[in-house]
Write a protein that holds these residues in place. Sequence first.
Motif, PDB file in Angstrom:
ATOM      1  N   PHE A 138       0.811  -1.212   0.000  1.00  0.00           N
ATOM      2  CA  PHE A 138       0.000   0.000   0.000  1.00  0.00           C
ATOM      3  C   PHE A 138       0.848   1.266   0.000  1.00  0.00           C
ATOM      4  O   PHE A 138       0.319   2.368  -0.092  1.00  0.00           O
ATOM      5  N   GLY A 139       2.160   1.126   0.114  1.00  0.00           N
ATOM      6  CA  GLY A 139       3.062   2.255  -0.072  1.00  0.00           C
ATOM      7  C   GLY A 139       3.148   3.248   1.069  1.00  0.00           C
ATOM      8  O   GLY A 139       3.537   4.395   0.860  1.00  0.00           O
ATOM      9  N   ILE A 140       2.829   2.832   2.283  1.00  0.00           N
ATOM     10  CA  ILE A 140       2.899   3.722   3.445  1.00  0.00           C
ATOM     11  C   ILE A 140       4.318   3.653   4.015  1.00  0.00           C
ATOM     12  O   ILE A 140       4.751   2.606   4.482  1.00  0.00           O
ATOM     13  N   THR A 141       5.027   4.761   4.003  1.00  0.00           N
ATOM     14  CA  THR A 141       6.431   4.757   4.413  1.00  0.00           C
ATOM     15  C   THR A 141       6.583   4.624   5.929  1.00  0.00           C
ATOM     16  O   THR A 141       7.406   3.840   6.408  1.00  0.00           O
ATOM     17  N   THR A 142       5.811   5.396   6.701  1.00  0.00           N
ATOM     18  CA  THR A 142       5.958   5.394   8.153  1.00  0.00           C
ATOM     19  C   THR A 142       4.618   5.124   8.823  1.00  0.00           C
ATOM     20  O   THR A 142       3.595   5.722   8.469  1.00  0.00           O
ATOM     21  N   LEU A 143       4.633   4.234   9.795  1.00  0.00           N
ATOM     22  CA  LEU A 143       3.471   3.903  10.618  1.00  0.00           C
ATOM     23  C   LEU A 143       3.750   4.357  12.043  1.00  0.00           C
ATOM     24  O   LEU A 143       4.873   4.218  12.539  1.00  0.00           O
ATOM     25  N   TYR A 144       2.720   4.899  12.716  1.00  0.00           N
ATOM     26  CA  TYR A 144       2.857   5.368  14.086  1.00  0.00           C
ATOM     27  C   TYR A 144       1.922   4.581  15.003  1.00  0.00           C
ATOM     28  O   TYR A 144       0.858   4.126  14.586  1.00  0.00           O
ATOM     29  N   ALA A 145       2.317   4.446  16.265  1.00  0.00           N
ATOM     30  CA  ALA A 145       1.462   3.831  17.272  1.00  0.00           C
ATOM     31  C   ALA A 145       1.711   4.507  18.602  1.00  0.00           C
ATOM     32  O   ALA A 145       2.819   4.978  18.878  1.00  0.00           O
ATOM     33  N   GLY A 146       0.677   4.568  19.443  1.00  0.00           N
ATOM     34  CA  GLY A 146       0.803   5.105  20.778  1.00  0.00           C
ATOM     35  C   GLY A 146       0.729   3.996  21.807  1.00  0.00           C
ATOM     36  O   GLY A 146       0.019   3.006  21.612  1.00  0.00           O
ATOM     37  N   CYS A 147       1.440   4.138  22.902  1.00  0.00           N
ATOM     38  CA  CYS A 147       1.486   3.101  23.921  1.00  0.00           C
ATOM     39  C   CYS A 147       1.620   3.740  25.286  1.00  0.00           C
ATOM     40  O   CYS A 147       2.444   4.638  25.478  1.00  0.00           O
ATOM     41  N   GLU A 148       0.815   3.291  26.240  1.00  0.00           N
ATOM     42  CA  GLU A 148       0.911   3.777  27.606  1.00  0.00           C
ATOM     43  C   GLU A 148       2.266   3.388  28.205  1.00  0.00           C
ATOM     44  O   GLU A 148       2.717   2.247  28.063  1.00  0.00           O
ATOM     45  N   VAL A 149       2.895   4.325  28.887  1.00  0.00           N
ATOM     46  CA  VAL A 149       4.234   4.086  29.428  1.00  0.00           C
ATOM     47  C   VAL A 149       4.255   2.870  30.346  1.00  0.00           C
ATOM     48  O   VAL A 149       5.196   2.075  30.327  1.00  0.00           O
ATOM     49  N   SER A 150       3.223   2.696  31.158  1.00  0.00           N
ATOM     50  CA  SER A 150       3.203   1.602  32.129  1.00  0.00           C
ATOM     51  C   SER A 150       2.838   0.259  31.520  1.00  0.00           C
ATOM     52  O   SER A 150       2.918  -0.770  32.207  1.00  0.00           O
ATOM     53  N   ASN A 151       2.474   0.227  30.249  1.00  0.00           N
ATOM     54  CA  ASN A 151       2.095  -1.033  29.602  1.00  0.00           C
ATOM     55  C   ASN A 151       3.358  -1.691  29.037  1.00  0.00           C
ATOM     56  O   ASN A 151       3.677  -1.594  27.853  1.00  0.00           O
ATOM     57  N   VAL A 152       4.079  -2.368  29.911  1.00  0.00           N
ATOM     58  CA  VAL A 152       5.369  -2.941  29.548  1.00  0.00           C
ATOM     59  C   VAL A 152       5.222  -3.980  28.442  1.00  0.00           C
ATOM     60  O   VAL A 152       6.042  -4.056  27.513  1.00  0.00           O
ATOM     61  N   ALA A 153       4.171  -4.779  28.511  1.00  0.00           N
ATOM     62  CA  ALA A 153       3.963  -5.818  27.497  1.00  0.00           C
ATOM     63  C   ALA A 153       3.756  -5.198  26.116  1.00  0.00           C
ATOM     64  O   ALA A 153       4.298  -5.672  25.121  1.00  0.00           O
ATOM     65  N   SER A 154       2.991  -4.119  26.055  1.00  0.00           N
ATOM     66  CA  SER A 154       2.742  -3.473  24.773  1.00  0.00           C
ATOM     67  C   SER A 154       4.013  -2.853  24.206  1.00  0.00           C
ATOM     68  O   SER A 154       4.249  -2.879  22.997  1.00  0.00           O
ATOM     69  N   ARG A 155       4.828  -2.288  25.074  1.00  0.00           N
ATOM     70  CA  ARG A 155       6.078  -1.703  24.615  1.00  0.00           C
ATOM     71  C   ARG A 155       6.982  -2.785  24.020  1.00  0.00           C
ATOM     72  O   ARG A 155       7.622  -2.575  22.985  1.00  0.00           O
ATOM     73  N   GLY A 156       7.010  -3.933  24.641  1.00  0.00           N
ATOM     74  CA  GLY A 156       7.789  -5.036  24.095  1.00  0.00           C
ATOM     75  C   GLY A 156       7.237  -5.532  22.782  1.00  0.00           C
ATOM     76  O   GLY A 156       7.992  -5.900  21.867  1.00  0.00           O
ATOM     77  N   TRP A 157       5.914  -5.531  22.658  1.00  0.00           N
ATOM     78  CA  TRP A 157       5.254  -5.977  21.423  1.00  0.00           C
ATOM     79  C   TRP A 157       5.596  -5.059  20.256  1.00  0.00           C
ATOM     80  O   TRP A 157       5.948  -5.521  19.170  1.00  0.00           O
ATOM     81  N   LEU A 158       5.520  -3.750  20.496  1.00  0.00           N
ATOM     82  CA  LEU A 158       5.848  -2.808  19.427  1.00  0.00           C
ATOM     83  C   LEU A 158       7.318  -2.924  19.026  1.00  0.00           C
ATOM     84  O   LEU A 158       7.650  -2.917  17.838  1.00  0.00           O
ATOM     85  N   ALA A 159       8.193  -3.041  20.012  1.00  0.00           N
ATOM     86  CA  ALA A 159       9.614  -3.181  19.707  1.00  0.00           C
ATOM     87  C   ALA A 159       9.879  -4.450  18.899  1.00  0.00           C
ATOM     88  O   ALA A 159      10.683  -4.450  17.963  1.00  0.00           O
ATOM     89  N   ALA A 160       9.186  -5.532  19.244  1.00  0.00           N
ATOM     90  CA  ALA A 160       9.378  -6.790  18.528  1.00  0.00           C
ATOM     91  C   ALA A 160       8.896  -6.710  17.090  1.00  0.00           C
ATOM     92  O   ALA A 160       9.348  -7.476  16.230  1.00  0.00           O
ATOM     93  N   CYS A 161       7.987  -5.780  16.805  1.00  0.00           N
ATOM     94  CA  CYS A 161       7.470  -5.608  15.444  1.00  0.00           C
ATOM     95  C   CYS A 161       8.209  -4.530  14.670  1.00  0.00           C
ATOM     96  O   CYS A 161       7.759  -4.110  13.599  1.00  0.00           O
ATOM     97  N   GLY A 162       9.338  -4.057  15.197  1.00  0.00           N
ATOM     98  CA  GLY A 162      10.168  -3.119  14.456  1.00  0.00           C
ATOM     99  C   GLY A 162       9.865  -1.653  14.704  1.00  0.00           C
ATOM    100  O   GLY A 162      10.379  -0.786  13.982  1.00  0.00           O
ATOM    101  N   PHE A 163       9.056  -1.332  15.717  1.00  0.00           N
ATOM    102  CA  PHE A 163       8.771   0.059  16.051  1.00  0.00           C
ATOM    103  C   PHE A 163       9.846   0.582  17.007  1.00  0.00           C
ATOM    104  O   PHE A 163      10.402  -0.168  17.815  1.00  0.00           O
ATOM    105  N   THR A 164      10.140   1.870  16.908  1.00  0.00           N
ATOM    106  CA  THR A 164      11.089   2.518  17.805  1.00  0.00           C
ATOM    107  C   THR A 164      10.433   3.730  18.437  1.00  0.00           C
ATOM    108  O   THR A 164       9.404   4.224  17.969  1.00  0.00           O
ATOM    109  N   THR A 165      11.018   4.235  19.525  1.00  0.00           N
ATOM    110  CA  THR A 165      10.495   5.405  20.220  1.00  0.00           C
ATOM    111  C   THR A 165      11.644   6.257  20.719  1.00  0.00           C
ATOM    112  O   THR A 165      12.751   5.745  20.941  1.00  0.00           O
TER     113      THR A 165
END
Length: 249
Positions: A138-165
């Motif tokens: 679909f040609g989308i260069t950058t994808l964004y996501a928001g994550c609650e700081v205290s949601n440690v599991a979600s932060r790990g999930w995003l990192a595992a999928c190639g997201f950075t912060t």
Amino acid sequence: MFDRLTSRCRRTGLHVVTTRRLWVISARLADLAQHGAIGGDDEALHWQGWTPEDVGPLPDGPAVAPPSDHTDVVTPLLDLLLFTAVERRTRIAVASVNISRNPEGHHLVGGNVRAGFRNRGYGREALTAACELAHRHFGITTLYAGCEVSNVASRGWLAACGFTTDGQAGALTLPNGREIESLWWWRTDRRARVRCPHLHTTRLPADSGLPGPSPPPAASPPSVHRPRAPRPRLVDHEVVVATHRRTRP
């Protein structure tokens, strides 16, 4: 995990990515009720800040039609891409992923994993497949996501999928009034290119019945969340990632 990752683009607009355990299917209308069921348990509602009344009508069961069924396919739009991750062995909808474009043109990612299927890699498998399709088809260069700081599991999930912060948190009030600190994450693919002949680049029609982008917030930089119109659920992880919307990443 992704030893088998293939995708198909159908004339009807249906897209199917096959992973080791899943079909990640661009949503059909009948699948959208599953999105509410996947994100309607207490854990998901907590992280997302919704109430049970926000979930909408629930399906009769967790199973969905196979990817060979092209009935009522939701046309892929740059404003809104909807995916249902289906366990191939059981045809149970185990996760949902959505990518919506806000008024500033940023593509925001959300998702859920069904209770009982969390902490088993389904969230990572589903989101990685959806992101690859978003970038390389679909040609989308950058994808964004928001994550609650205290949601440690979600932060790990995003990192595992190639997201950075960058680790810079901002205050956010969820729809239920809960105050949180939220982080922006992003995933960029410089080789992104539009390959889909069925992608519509026009804005989402107002009478589509599908969730549209949030209106611009009154102030900057406070975050705004997804409107309460009929919509797919926006949380996920291996435990649950809450996706939040801000003025700009």
